[in-house]
Design an enzyme around this catalytic site. Structure first.
Site, PDB file in Angstrom:
ATOM      1  N   HIS A  25       0.861  -1.195   0.000  1.00  0.00           N
ATOM      2  CA  HIS A  25       0.000   0.000   0.000  1.00  0.00           C
ATOM      3  C   HIS A  25       0.890   1.235   0.000  1.00  0.00           C
ATOM      4  CE1 HIS A  25      -3.753   2.139   1.942  1.00  0.00           C
ATOM      5  NE2 HIS A  25      -3.097   2.940   1.121  1.00  0.00           N
ATOM      6  N   HIS A  27       1.169   4.745  -2.514  1.00  0.00           N
ATOM      7  CA  HIS A  27       0.768   5.532  -3.698  1.00  0.00           C
ATOM      8  C   HIS A  27       2.049   6.150  -4.230  1.00  0.00           C
ATOM      9  CE1 HIS A  27      -3.531   5.348  -2.530  1.00  0.00           C
ATOM     10  NE2 HIS A  27      -3.001   5.239  -1.322  1.00  0.00           N
ATOM     11  N   HIS A 205      -9.586   0.960  -1.127  1.00  0.00           N
ATOM     12  CA  HIS A 205      -9.517   1.638   0.161  1.00  0.00           C
ATOM     13  C   HIS A 205     -10.920   1.583   0.777  1.00  0.00           C
ATOM     14  CE1 HIS A 205      -5.741   3.162  -1.270  1.00  0.00           C
ATOM     15  NE2 HIS A 205      -5.585   4.021  -0.287  1.00  0.00           N
ATOM     16  N   GLU A 208     -11.058   3.650   6.130  1.00  0.00           N
ATOM     17  CA  GLU A 208      -9.994   4.550   6.587  1.00  0.00           C
ATOM     18  C   GLU A 208     -10.698   5.657   7.374  1.00  0.00           C
ATOM     19  OE1 GLU A 208      -8.054   6.737   3.414  1.00  0.00           O
ATOM     20  OE2 GLU A 208      -6.365   7.342   4.693  1.00  0.00           O
ATOM     21  N   ASP A 286       1.784   4.130   2.688  1.00  0.00           N
ATOM     22  CA  ASP A 286       0.734   4.959   2.087  1.00  0.00           C
ATOM     23  C   ASP A 286       1.317   6.089   1.216  1.00  0.00           C
ATOM     24  OD1 ASP A 286      -1.932   5.450   1.519  1.00  0.00           O
ATOM     25  OD2 ASP A 286      -2.417   6.389   3.424  1.00  0.00           O
ATOM     26  N   ASP A 287       1.689   7.208   1.839  1.00  0.00           N
ATOM     27  CA  ASP A 287       2.242   8.360   1.105  1.00  0.00           C
ATOM     28  C   ASP A 287       3.462   8.865   1.872  1.00  0.00           C
ATOM     29  OD1 ASP A 287      -0.020   8.874  -0.961  1.00  0.00           O
ATOM     30  OD2 ASP A 287      -1.064   8.684   0.959  1.00  0.00           O
TER      31      ASP A 287
HETATM   32  N1  ADE Z   1      -4.603   8.664  -2.108  1.00  0.00           N
HETATM   33  C1  ADE Z   1      -3.363   8.777  -1.616  1.00  0.00           C
HETATM   34  N2  ADE Z   1      -3.355   8.482  -0.316  1.00  0.00           N
HETATM   35  C2  ADE Z   1      -4.630   8.155   0.025  1.00  0.00           C
HETATM   36  C3  ADE Z   1      -5.262   7.746   1.227  1.00  0.00           C
HETATM   37  N3  ADE Z   1      -4.598   7.613   2.370  1.00  0.00           N
HETATM   38  N4  ADE Z   1      -6.588   7.511   1.199  1.00  0.00           N
HETATM   39  C4  ADE Z   1      -7.272   7.649   0.070  1.00  0.00           C
HETATM   40  N5  ADE Z   1      -6.723   8.026  -1.083  1.00  0.00           N
HETATM   41  C5  ADE Z   1      -5.403   8.273  -1.109  1.00  0.00           C
HETATM   42 ZN    ZN Z   2      -3.774   4.736   0.506  1.00  0.00          ZN
END
Ligand code: ADE
Ligand code: ZN
Length: 347
Positions: A25, A27, A205, A208, A286-287
């Site tokens: 996971h 992005h 997703h 969350e 994630d990011d």
């Molecule tokens: N796009 C990038 N990060 C995300 C996240 N945590 N939740 C939903 N979309 C995303």
């Molecule tokens: Zn994500």
């Protein structure tokens, strides 16, 4: 006497860093570091509403998912050429190597780029070129997962899937991301049905920020095999039973959940509870450029905050391989690497 893992508390960060693992996971646009944003903006003559890297980083204070997404989509606006996507992917894969990641499945958001006139071929081919190079030079297996932006409509998702059909074989599956609340999985039922007919793997997703009902519909309406995040599943005991019965993995992202205020602090994160419920939980970043750390940082900080031990790490790494879209043969090879690593810590 049977041998067992012996990792002293002060050795735990080193054990976690060296652990062979998969990341499921991430992005890829969320790995775009401020320095690369500024370099690409200069190269592509894109103007940014921030004067410096420091000023941009200072804007990374989020109150929820949407406040993050606004900055994340603005950051991605500097990506224009195939080479840009290659450099983005390659920068992440070098980090992945440093974190002892053997296998990674990269989410990418084509609509963020095609909406600006960037051909989807640049996105997919640049990332695939980075992935192929990483397989050859770094020994990391790289899969791509095309994500639909759920704040856009079904027609836009269909258009994207159609444009991607010329690139079948370069990506392994499709996912669903962006603003969760108000955009339930069922909005994309027909798109996922077509993706399934194309033999693509399916993830989404869910849970969350959105309620457990979105996890149910991701499973029952979209038919996904993995849930991204899913931390709100614990609010619904029947859902936990369902996730256990079908061994549905949850790709949890602890540092992300703190930055986006899903939990107040890491010490209050429910990762330990998810593990203790017997769920197939994994740790992911994630990011990472936005949330303060790549995969190993997520492991190290979460273990410290929740008092987790080496045995939990072995379970999490094992889950990461099991939950991946690797072939059965690849999975056994990964598990063997994990066992060999653990053997070095047995007493
Ligand atoms: N796009 C990038 N990060 C995300 C996240 N945590 N939740 C939903 N979309 C995303
Ligand atoms: Zn994500």
């Amino acid at each position: 006497m049977p041998s067992h893992l012996q990792v002293a508390p002060e050795q735990l960060p080193g054990f976690l860093r060296g652990l062979p693992k998969a990341e499921l996971h991430i992005h890829i646009e969320g790995s775009l570091e401020p320095e690369l944003i500024f370099a690409l903006a200069a190269r592509n003559r894109v103007s940014l509403p921030y004067a410096s890297v420091d000023e941009l980083r200072a804007a990374y204070a989020f109150s929820d998912l949407q406040s993050f997404l606004d900055i994340y989509y603005a950051g991605a606006s500097v990506l224009l050429t195939e080479q840009d996507f290659f450099e983005l992917g390659w920068a992440y894969l070098l980090r992945a190597k440093a974190d002892n990641i053997l296998h990674t499945e990269l989410f990418f958001d084509p609509q963020t780029h095609t909406a600006r006139g960037v051909p989807i071929a640049y996105v997919i081919d640049g990332l695939r070129r980075a992935g192929d190079l990483a397989e050859a030079e770094l020994g990391i297996k790289v899969e791509l997962i095309l994500c639909f932006l759920r704040h856009l409509d079904e027609a836009d998702a269909f258009k994207t899937l159609e444009a991607a059909t010329r690139h079948i074989g370069k990506f392994v599956g499709v996912g669903l991301d962006s603003a969760e609340r108000g955009n339930p999985p069922e909005k994309f039922e027909r798109v996922f049905k077509v993706a399934r007919m194309m033999d693509l793997r399916l993830v989404a997703h869910a849970g969350e920020e959105g309620p457990p009902a979105y996890i149910w519909s991701a499973l029952d309406v979209l038919g996904v095999e993995r849930i991204d995040h899913g931390v709100r599943a614990l609010e619904d005991p029947a859902l936990v039973q369902r996730l256990l019965k079908d061994q549905i993995p949850l790709t949890v992202c602890p540092l992300s959940n703190i930055k986006l205020r899903v939990f107040d602090t890491l010490a209050k994160h429910n990762l330990r509870a998810l593990l203790e419920a017997g769920l197939v939980v994994t740790i992911n970043s994630d990011d990472p450029a936005y949330f303060g750390g790549y995969l190993n940082q997520n492991y190290v900080d979460t273990f410290a905050a929740l008092g987790l031990e080496a045995r939990h790490a072995v379970t999490l790494a094992d889950h990461s391989f099991r939950a991946s879209f690797a072939s059965a043969a690849q999975k056994s090879a990964y598990t063997e690497r994990l066992q060999a690593y653990c053997a070095g810590w047995m007493k």
